[in-house]
Motif scaffolding. Structure first.
Motif, mmCIF file in Angstrom:
data_model
loop_
_atom_site.group_PDB
_atom_site.id
_atom_site.type_symbol
_atom_site.label_atom_id
_atom_site.label_comp_id
_atom_site.label_asym_id
_atom_site.label_seq_id
_atom_site.Cartn_x
_atom_site.Cartn_y
_atom_site.Cartn_z
ATOM 1 N N UNK A 50 0.812 -1.092 -0.054
ATOM 2 C CA UNK A 50 0.122 0.046 0.010
ATOM 3 C C UNK A 50 0.798 1.191 0.226
ATOM 4 N N UNK A 51 0.345 2.375 -0.573
ATOM 5 C CA UNK A 51 0.935 3.606 -0.629
ATOM 6 C C UNK A 51 0.297 4.831 0.134
ATOM 7 N N UNK A 57 -1.634 4.165 8.822
ATOM 8 C CA UNK A 57 -2.922 3.946 8.185
ATOM 9 C C UNK A 57 -2.287 3.049 6.966
ATOM 10 N N UNK A 58 -1.162 2.976 6.705
ATOM 11 C CA UNK A 58 -0.744 1.997 5.549
ATOM 12 C C UNK A 58 -0.687 0.641 6.266
ATOM 13 N N UNK A 88 8.935 -1.061 5.194
ATOM 14 C CA UNK A 88 8.375 0.695 5.201
ATOM 15 C C UNK A 88 9.247 1.424 4.490
ATOM 16 N N UNK A 89 9.252 1.968 3.565
ATOM 17 C CA UNK A 89 10.174 3.105 3.131
ATOM 18 C C UNK A 89 9.582 4.281 2.436
ATOM 19 N N UNK A 100 5.581 10.376 0.257
ATOM 20 C CA UNK A 100 4.755 9.591 0.718
ATOM 21 C C UNK A 100 5.508 8.145 1.425
ATOM 22 N N UNK A 101 4.624 7.288 1.700
ATOM 23 C CA UNK A 101 5.411 5.932 2.208
ATOM 24 C C UNK A 101 4.873 4.712 1.499
ATOM 25 N N UNK A 102 5.610 3.728 1.435
ATOM 26 C CA UNK A 102 5.040 2.436 0.841
ATOM 27 C C UNK A 102 5.248 1.169 1.931
#
Length: 227
Positions: A50-51, A57-58, A88-89, A100-102
């Motif tokens: 998820x992004x 939330x991810x 998580x990166x 953002x984050x992935x």
């Protein structure tokens, strides 16, 4: 009466001369043997990803997808599952600024039933999970059995080569040392990652053909020919 110190020195010199005596001719040899092993186990990796801008939330979304997948996998007899890589990166934009984050989380499946795994992968792809890789390989029991057979054959080939060398020189031989190594396995077959929409529209079970892996035993060592 003999001098004890002189006797000790003489004994030491005799031992050194004996150790320094030239050894027989040494010859380095290698041999190998390969045997096919049935790929009677399937290993597959599925993942949720998820992004977004909110890491918490991810994590919630990805963990929910993984939990739902686990529930389905554990309901299937004969299929084992364990957690795989989790990460998580940040996602960088222009100027190396974080946009953002992935989050990525994996599950690793193993089974001797290729048809059941194929069907299960089709179901999981309809549940927001994607397939990253599928590999077919020998079970540990099959691998050990075939490696033992290849090892016996490779050692026999080594001894046969040593006998040929000894025969040519007309001298008996002894094996000074041996090194035995096993290798060989069918590489994983990566599967292309599709979009969520594409997976939901067409999640037909992927065909799986077991085939064989070629397991090889390498024997290297040194023999000494008597003078």
């Amino acid at each position: 009466m003999k001098n004890p110190s002189r006797s000790a020195v003489a004994l030491l010199i005799g031992s050194l001369l004996s150790a320094a005596a030239p050894a027989g001719t040494t010859v380095d040899l290698t041999a190998e043997a390969s045997r096919p092993a049935a790929n009677d186990m399937v290993r597959a990796t599925v993942f949720a990803e998820a992004n977004g801008n909110n890491p918490a939330d991810l994590a919630r979304r990805v963990n929910q997808d993984i939990a739902e997948g686990l529930k389905v996998i554990k309901s299937k007899p004969g299929i084992s599952v364990k957690s795989g890589r989790q990460s998580t990166f940040p996602v960088y934009g222009q100027g190396q600024k974080i946009e953002g984050w992935r989050m990525h989380s994996e599950l690793v499946l193993e089974s001797r039933d290729a048809a059941a795994v194929s069907e299960l992968l089709g179901q999981l792809q309809q549940m927001r999970l994607a397939v990253s890789s599928v590999s077919q390989l020998p079970t540990p029991e099959t691998r050990r059995k075939v490696e033992d057979e290849a090892t016996r054959e490779a050692i026999g080939a080594f001894r046969q080569r040593a006998a040929v060398v000894a025969e040519v020189f007309g001298k008996p031989y002894t094996i000074r040392h041996l090194n035995i190594q096993q290798s060989g396995q069918m590489p994983p077959m990566p599967m292309l990652r599709a979009s969520r929409a594409a997976m939901a529209a067409d999640a037909a079970p992927p065909p799986l053909e077991a085939g064989e892996s070629l397991l090889t035993t390498n024997v290297s060592g040194q023999i000494e020919l008597a003078d």
